[in-house]
Design a protein around this motif. Structure first.
Motif, PDB file in Angstrom:
ATOM      1  N   GLN A 174      -1.142  79.487  -7.146  1.00 51.19           N
ATOM      2  CA  GLN A 174      -1.988  80.613  -7.535  1.00 51.19           C
ATOM      3  C   GLN A 174      -1.136  81.621  -8.299  1.00 51.19           C
ATOM      4  O   GLN A 174       0.000  81.881  -7.918  1.00 51.19           O
ATOM      5  CB  GLN A 174      -2.593  81.289  -6.316  1.00 51.19           C
ATOM      6  N   LEU A 175      -1.711  82.156  -9.370  1.00 49.32           N
ATOM      7  CA  LEU A 175      -0.973  83.054 -10.256  1.00 49.32           C
ATOM      8  C   LEU A 175      -1.660  84.408 -10.300  1.00 49.32           C
ATOM      9  O   LEU A 175      -2.890  84.489 -10.389  1.00 49.32           O
ATOM     10  CB  LEU A 175      -0.900  82.460 -11.664  1.00 49.32           C
ATOM     11  N   GLN A 176      -0.860  85.455 -10.273  1.00 50.66           N
ATOM     12  CA  GLN A 176      -1.373  86.820 -10.332  1.00 50.66           C
ATOM     13  C   GLN A 176      -0.607  87.573 -11.413  1.00 50.66           C
ATOM     14  O   GLN A 176       0.579  87.849 -11.257  1.00 50.66           O
ATOM     15  CB  GLN A 176      -1.186  87.502  -8.987  1.00 50.66           C
ATOM     16  N   ALA A 177      -1.303  87.901 -12.495  1.00 50.03           N
ATOM     17  CA  ALA A 177      -0.687  88.656 -13.580  1.00 50.03           C
ATOM     18  C   ALA A 177      -0.892  90.147 -13.369  1.00 50.03           C
ATOM     19  O   ALA A 177      -1.940  90.577 -12.867  1.00 50.03           O
ATOM     20  CB  ALA A 177      -1.287  88.228 -14.916  1.00 50.03           C
ATOM     21  N   SER A 178       0.100  90.915 -13.765  1.00 46.35           N
ATOM     22  CA  SER A 178       0.017  92.374 -13.641  1.00 46.35           C
ATOM     23  C   SER A 178       0.883  93.022 -14.708  1.00 46.35           C
ATOM     24  O   SER A 178       1.669  92.352 -15.381  1.00 46.35           O
ATOM     25  CB  SER A 178       0.458  92.818 -12.249  1.00 46.35           C
ATOM     26  N   GLY A 179       0.735  94.335 -14.840  1.00 49.03           N
ATOM     27  CA  GLY A 179       1.597  95.080 -15.739  1.00 49.03           C
ATOM     28  C   GLY A 179       0.952  95.538 -17.031  1.00 49.03           C
ATOM     29  O   GLY A 179       1.573  96.247 -17.816  1.00 49.03           O
ATOM     30  N   GLY A 180      -0.277  95.146 -17.256  1.00 49.21           N
ATOM     31  CA  GLY A 180      -0.956  95.572 -18.465  1.00 49.21           C
ATOM     32  C   GLY A 180      -1.262  97.060 -18.427  1.00 49.21           C
ATOM     33  O   GLY A 180      -1.116  97.724 -17.408  1.00 49.21           O
ATOM     34  N   GLY A 181      -1.695  97.575 -19.562  1.00 50.35           N
ATOM     35  CA  GLY A 181      -2.027  98.983 -19.619  1.00 50.35           C
ATOM     36  C   GLY A 181      -2.320  99.429 -21.033  1.00 50.35           C
ATOM     37  O   GLY A 181      -2.414  98.605 -21.956  1.00 50.35           O
ATOM     38  N   LEU A 182      -2.427 100.734 -21.189  1.00 49.65           N
ATOM     39  CA  LEU A 182      -2.684 101.348 -22.486  1.00 49.65           C
ATOM     40  C   LEU A 182      -1.395 101.966 -23.005  1.00 49.65           C
ATOM     41  O   LEU A 182      -0.791 102.799 -22.320  1.00 49.65           O
ATOM     42  CB  LEU A 182      -3.760 102.425 -22.342  1.00 49.65           C
ATOM     43  N   VAL A 183      -0.983 101.535 -24.194  1.00 47.46           N
ATOM     44  CA  VAL A 183       0.231 102.065 -24.799  1.00 47.46           C
ATOM     45  C   VAL A 183      -0.042 102.373 -26.261  1.00 47.46           C
ATOM     46  O   VAL A 183      -1.057 101.966 -26.817  1.00 47.46           O
ATOM     47  CB  VAL A 183       1.409 101.070 -24.696  1.00 47.46           C
ATOM     48  N   GLN A 184       0.902 103.071 -26.862  1.00 47.86           N
ATOM     49  CA  GLN A 184       0.815 103.346 -28.299  1.00 47.86           C
ATOM     50  C   GLN A 184       1.597 102.295 -29.073  1.00 47.86           C
ATOM     51  O   GLN A 184       2.507 101.645 -28.530  1.00 47.86           O
ATOM     52  CB  GLN A 184       1.367 104.730 -28.600  1.00 47.86           C
ATOM     53  N   ALA A 185       1.241 102.134 -30.304  1.00 51.07           N
ATOM     54  CA  ALA A 185       1.975 101.209 -31.153  1.00 51.07           C
ATOM     55  C   ALA A 185       3.458 101.577 -31.153  1.00 51.07           C
ATOM     56  O   ALA A 185       3.809 102.748 -31.241  1.00 51.07           O
ATOM     57  CB  ALA A 185       1.421 101.249 -32.571  1.00 51.07           C
ATOM     58  N   GLY A 186       4.293 100.561 -31.026  1.00 48.57           N
ATOM     59  CA  GLY A 186       5.730 100.767 -30.965  1.00 48.57           C
ATOM     60  C   GLY A 186       6.294 100.846 -29.566  1.00 48.57           C
ATOM     61  O   GLY A 186       7.509 100.736 -29.372  1.00 48.57           O
ATOM     62  N   ASP A 187       5.420 101.004 -28.586  1.00 47.55           N
ATOM     63  CA  ASP A 187       5.853 101.075 -27.198  1.00 47.55           C
ATOM     64  C   ASP A 187       6.147  99.689 -26.638  1.00 47.55           C
ATOM     65  O   ASP A 187       5.921  98.668 -27.304  1.00 47.55           O
ATOM     66  CB  ASP A 187       4.784 101.757 -26.346  1.00 47.55           C
ATOM     67  N   SER A 188       6.603  99.688 -25.387  1.00 46.14           N
ATOM     68  CA  SER A 188       6.926  98.444 -24.690  1.00 46.14           C
ATOM     69  C   SER A 188       6.140  98.332 -23.394  1.00 46.14           C
ATOM     70  O   SER A 188       5.732  99.339 -22.809  1.00 46.14           O
ATOM     71  CB  SER A 188       8.421  98.388 -24.375  1.00 46.14           C
ATOM     72  N   LEU A 189       5.943  97.099 -22.972  1.00 48.57           N
ATOM     73  CA  LEU A 189       5.349  96.801 -21.675  1.00 48.57           C
ATOM     74  C   LEU A 189       6.016  95.561 -21.127  1.00 48.57           C
ATOM     75  O   LEU A 189       6.440  94.693 -21.901  1.00 48.57           O
ATOM     76  CB  LEU A 189       3.849  96.512 -21.813  1.00 48.57           C
ATOM     77  N   ARG A 190       6.067  95.465 -19.820  1.00 53.46           N
ATOM     78  CA  ARG A 190       6.529  94.228 -19.198  1.00 53.46           C
ATOM     79  C   ARG A 190       5.438  93.709 -18.278  1.00 53.46           C
ATOM     80  O   ARG A 190       5.037  94.406 -17.330  1.00 53.46           O
ATOM     81  CB  ARG A 190       7.816  94.408 -18.409  1.00 53.46           C
ATOM     82  N   LEU A 191       4.977  92.527 -18.553  1.00 47.59           N
ATOM     83  CA  LEU A 191       4.010  91.864 -17.694  1.00 47.59           C
ATOM     84  C   LEU A 191       4.733  91.004 -16.676  1.00 47.59           C
ATOM     85  O   LEU A 191       5.796  90.452 -16.961  1.00 47.59           O
ATOM     86  CB  LEU A 191       3.070  90.992 -18.527  1.00 47.59           C
ATOM     87  N   SER A 192       4.136  90.892 -15.508  1.00 47.23           N
ATOM     88  CA  SER A 192       4.678  90.037 -14.459  1.00 47.23           C
ATOM     89  C   SER A 192       3.630  89.021 -14.048  1.00 47.23           C
ATOM     90  O   SER A 192       2.428  89.304 -14.092  1.00 47.23           O
ATOM     91  CB  SER A 192       5.087  90.858 -13.239  1.00 47.23           C
TER      92      SER A 192
END
Length: 120
Positions: free
Chosen positions: A2-20
């Motif tokens: 079973q897989l659970q993705a997380s870490g998404g969100g609202l960002v501005q262009a040029g920003d960073s995010l890390r999904l898990s």
């Protein structure tokens, strides 16, 4: 597994995010892992994949140099580091697992998706 993705969100262009992507119910190190995304009105597309030991990765051309996939087998987790985000990266991101390989059409197990929104 079973897989659970997380870490998404609202960002501005040029920003960073890390999904898990946290895995349970299986021997994580046996699985090839991948990330896919689906934008509104579009088909789901392959983003990246990683081998079981982490030594081999593939990326779709549009994210090369900006996104990095990794995994920590001790933590049963895969990651997607996304830098220099662009509005065209906006989508629901899904993690996936495969016992068969890294090709984009052999992923059998899917997480629920996490939304990434990029404002310009």
């Amino acid at each position: 597994v079973q897989l659970q993705a997380s870490g998404g969100g609202l960002v501005q262009a040029g920003d960073s995010l890390r999904l898990s992507c946290s895995a349970s119910g299986g021997a994580f190190s046996r699985y090839f892992m991948g990330w896919f995304r689906q934008a509104p009105g579009k088909e789901r597309e392959f983003v990246t994949s990683i081998s079981r030991g982490g030594g081999r990765t593939y990326y779709t051309e549009s994210v090369k140099g900006r996104f990095t996939i990794s995994r920590d087998n001790a933590k049963n987790t895969a990651y997607l580091q996304m830098n220099s985000l662009k509005p065209e990266d906006m989508a629901v991101y899904y993690c996936a697992a495969s016992l068969r390989g890294q090709a984009l059409d052999v992923f059998d197990y899917w997480g629920q998706g996490t939304q990434v929104t990029v404002s310009s």
